[in-house]
Write a protein that holds these residues in place. Structure first.
Motif, PDB file in Angstrom:
ATOM      1  N   TYR A  96      21.210  49.171  40.506  1.00  0.00           N
ATOM      2  CA  TYR A  96      21.553  48.193  41.538  1.00  0.00           C
ATOM      3  C   TYR A  96      21.570  48.783  42.946  1.00  0.00           C
ATOM      4  CZ  TYR A  96      22.469  44.986  37.765  1.00  0.00           C
ATOM      5  OH  TYR A  96      22.315  44.185  36.670  1.00  0.00           O
ATOM      6  N   ASP A  97      21.460  50.097  43.060  1.00  0.00           N
ATOM      7  CA  ASP A  97      21.255  50.713  44.365  1.00  0.00           C
ATOM      8  C   ASP A  97      19.764  50.787  44.681  1.00  0.00           C
ATOM      9  OD1 ASP A  97      23.926  51.206  45.166  1.00  0.00           O
ATOM     10  OD2 ASP A  97      24.021  52.916  43.798  1.00  0.00           O
ATOM     11  N   ILE A  98      19.005  51.354  43.767  1.00  0.00           N
ATOM     12  CA  ILE A  98      17.571  51.532  43.989  1.00  0.00           C
ATOM     13  C   ILE A  98      16.835  50.199  44.052  1.00  0.00           C
ATOM     14  CG2 ILE A  98      15.443  52.482  42.980  1.00  0.00           C
ATOM     15  CD1 ILE A  98      17.178  54.759  41.858  1.00  0.00           C
ATOM     16  N   ASP A  99      17.244  49.248  43.214  1.00  0.00           N
ATOM     17  CA  ASP A  99      16.531  47.964  43.120  1.00  0.00           C
ATOM     18  C   ASP A  99      17.137  46.870  43.995  1.00  0.00           C
ATOM     19  OD1 ASP A  99      14.667  48.889  41.183  1.00  0.00           O
ATOM     20  OD2 ASP A  99      16.192  48.671  39.627  1.00  0.00           O
ATOM     21  N   GLN A 100      18.053  47.225  44.868  1.00  0.00           N
ATOM     22  CA  GLN A 100      18.799  46.207  45.613  1.00  0.00           C
ATOM     23  C   GLN A 100      17.907  45.239  46.383  1.00  0.00           C
ATOM     24  OE1 GLN A 100      20.728  47.841  49.322  1.00  0.00           O
ATOM     25  NE2 GLN A 100      20.356  49.804  48.301  1.00  0.00           N
ATOM     26  N   TRP A 101      16.897  45.761  47.085  1.00  0.00           N
ATOM     27  CA  TRP A 101      16.057  44.873  47.892  1.00  0.00           C
ATOM     28  C   TRP A 101      15.127  44.033  47.037  1.00  0.00           C
ATOM     29  CZ3 TRP A 101      17.353  43.482  52.467  1.00  0.00           C
ATOM     30  CH2 TRP A 101      18.074  44.343  53.286  1.00  0.00           C
ATOM     31  N   ARG A 102      14.663  44.573  45.927  1.00  0.00           N
ATOM     32  CA  ARG A 102      13.801  43.793  45.040  1.00  0.00           C
ATOM     33  C   ARG A 102      14.575  42.615  44.451  1.00  0.00           C
ATOM     34  NH1 ARG A 102      10.987  48.954  44.279  1.00  0.00           N
ATOM     35  NH2 ARG A 102      12.734  49.860  43.118  1.00  0.00           N
ATOM     36  N   ILE A 103      15.832  42.865  44.049  1.00  0.00           N
ATOM     37  CA  ILE A 103      16.666  41.797  43.491  1.00  0.00           C
ATOM     38  C   ILE A 103      17.034  40.786  44.575  1.00  0.00           C
ATOM     39  CG2 ILE A 103      18.905  41.296  42.440  1.00  0.00           C
ATOM     40  CD1 ILE A 103      18.694  44.057  41.071  1.00  0.00           C
ATOM     41  N   TYR A 104      17.439  41.293  45.731  1.00  0.00           N
ATOM     42  CA  TYR A 104      17.822  40.410  46.841  1.00  0.00           C
ATOM     43  C   TYR A 104      16.663  39.485  47.222  1.00  0.00           C
ATOM     44  CZ  TYR A 104      18.966  39.028  51.628  1.00  0.00           C
ATOM     45  OH  TYR A 104      19.189  38.309  52.762  1.00  0.00           O
ATOM     46  N   ALA A 105      15.464  40.068  47.370  1.00  0.00           N
ATOM     47  CA  ALA A 105      14.297  39.282  47.783  1.00  0.00           C
ATOM     48  C   ALA A 105      13.934  38.246  46.732  1.00  0.00           C
ATOM     49  CB  ALA A 105      13.109  40.212  48.044  1.00  0.00           C
ATOM     50  N   ALA A 106      14.039  38.623  45.449  1.00  0.00           N
ATOM     51  CA  ALA A 106      13.690  37.687  44.374  1.00  0.00           C
ATOM     52  C   ALA A 106      14.636  36.487  44.359  1.00  0.00           C
ATOM     53  CB  ALA A 106      13.727  38.408  43.026  1.00  0.00           C
ATOM     54  N   PHE A 107      15.934  36.720  44.556  1.00  0.00           N
ATOM     55  CA  PHE A 107      16.892  35.611  44.570  1.00  0.00           C
ATOM     56  C   PHE A 107      16.668  34.711  45.786  1.00  0.00           C
ATOM     57  CE2 PHE A 107      18.875  37.523  41.059  1.00  0.00           C
ATOM     58  CZ  PHE A 107      19.925  36.740  40.612  1.00  0.00           C
ATOM     59  N   ARG A 108      16.310  35.307  46.917  1.00  0.00           N
ATOM     60  CA  ARG A 108      16.016  34.496  48.101  1.00  0.00           C
ATOM     61  C   ARG A 108      14.775  33.649  47.865  1.00  0.00           C
ATOM     62  NH1 ARG A 108      18.378  35.577  53.196  1.00  0.00           N
ATOM     63  NH2 ARG A 108      17.240  33.707  53.796  1.00  0.00           N
ATOM     64  N   GLN A 109      13.740  34.259  47.282  1.00  0.00           N
ATOM     65  CA  GLN A 109      12.453  33.572  47.123  1.00  0.00           C
ATOM     66  C   GLN A 109      12.485  32.487  46.059  1.00  0.00           C
ATOM     67  OE1 GLN A 109       9.160  36.184  46.238  1.00  0.00           O
ATOM     68  NE2 GLN A 109       7.694  34.500  46.034  1.00  0.00           N
ATOM     69  N   TYR A 110      13.059  32.791  44.891  1.00  0.00           N
ATOM     70  CA  TYR A 110      12.939  31.866  43.763  1.00  0.00           C
ATOM     71  C   TYR A 110      14.133  30.934  43.594  1.00  0.00           C
ATOM     72  CZ  TYR A 110       8.895  34.626  42.478  1.00  0.00           C
ATOM     73  OH  TYR A 110       7.673  35.252  42.494  1.00  0.00           O
TER      74      TYR A 110
END
Length: 235
Positions: A96-110
């Motif tokens: 959840y540190d390394i993947d934070q932006w990937r997760i954040y962006a996915a929740f914003r997008q989808y």
């Protein structure tokens, strides 16, 4: 069995109030995975995060005994998942540190969810007996809801990286595919020191993988269109 379609998301375990916020769930997993803590220390930190010790008025709340607390911790982390997929493979695929932006962006997008804009926040002010009082609003996301949405994401940067980490290199793979996945596993590995920059070969591997995924999308779309055309011909 809990059913999101029928049941309210839980706010206690066997009558003991819990903090069910998704950020607390993430912190609990980080505490349990923290290599600087012993297993006992990680569990103690996780339990302190999960079970509420005071109510909104500051009154002390009763806490469960050790066995009930540990059972509640396991329940909180796992009971949202009803799939039977225990193949003995414990490969870690998310950080959840390394993947934070990937997760954040996915929740914003989808989902249109801004994970950084949740929690208790000030939404205005009001005058009470001549004193300005802040007005707060709770906009929370339950940990189970977060995990359900996270594991149901369509193809995106996060799911592609998870697939790379989980993918097994097999003899059936072609030479180029095996080479690409081997290099990408090094790029996205979670058990290695974090790199400050990608090497040229790693950048090439990422570009090759993205192109391969794009080609596969085109192939799937072509097959779908061909199947629809054939269906129209025979009907």
């Amino acid at each position: 069995m809990f059913n999101i379609l029928l049941d309210k998301l839980p706010s206690d375990y066997r009558g003991f109030p819990i903090d069910s916020d998704f950020q607390v769930g993430i912190q609990i997993m980080q505490a349990l995975e923290n290599r600087e803590l012993s297993g006992q220390e990680g569990q103690a930190a996780a339990l302190a995060l999960l079970f509420l010790q005071e109510d909104a008025q500051g009154n002390k709340l009763p806490l469960p005994d050790a066995r009930t607390a540990l059972e509640g911790l396991v329940w909180f982390l796992t009971d949202w998942n009803h799939d039977h997929n225990d193949k003995g493979d414990k490969t870690k695929v998310t950080d959840y540190d390394i993947d934070q932006w990937r997760i954040y962006a996915a929740f914003r997008q989808y989902y249109g969810i801004n994970l950084n804009d949740l929690g208790r926040r000030c939404v205005g002010y009001k005058l009470v007996d001549g004193e300005v009082i802040s007005v707060y609003e709770e906009n929370r996301l339950h940990f189970w809801e977060f995990m359900g949405l996270l594991t149901s994401l369509p193809e995106c940067a996060y799911t592609r990286v998870v697939d790379i980490r989980a993918r097994k290199i097999t003899p059936k793979m072609g030479k180029e595919e095996k080479k690409a996945y081997t290099e990408l596993k090094k790029v996205y590995a979670l058990d290695n020191p974090r790199e400050t920059a990608y090497t040229d070969s790693q950048k090439d591997a990422i570009d090759d993988f993205d192109r391969m995924m794009e080609e596969q999308k085109k192939i799937r779309e072509s097959r779908r269109l061909a199947a629809e055309a054939f269906k129209d011909m025979v009907m």
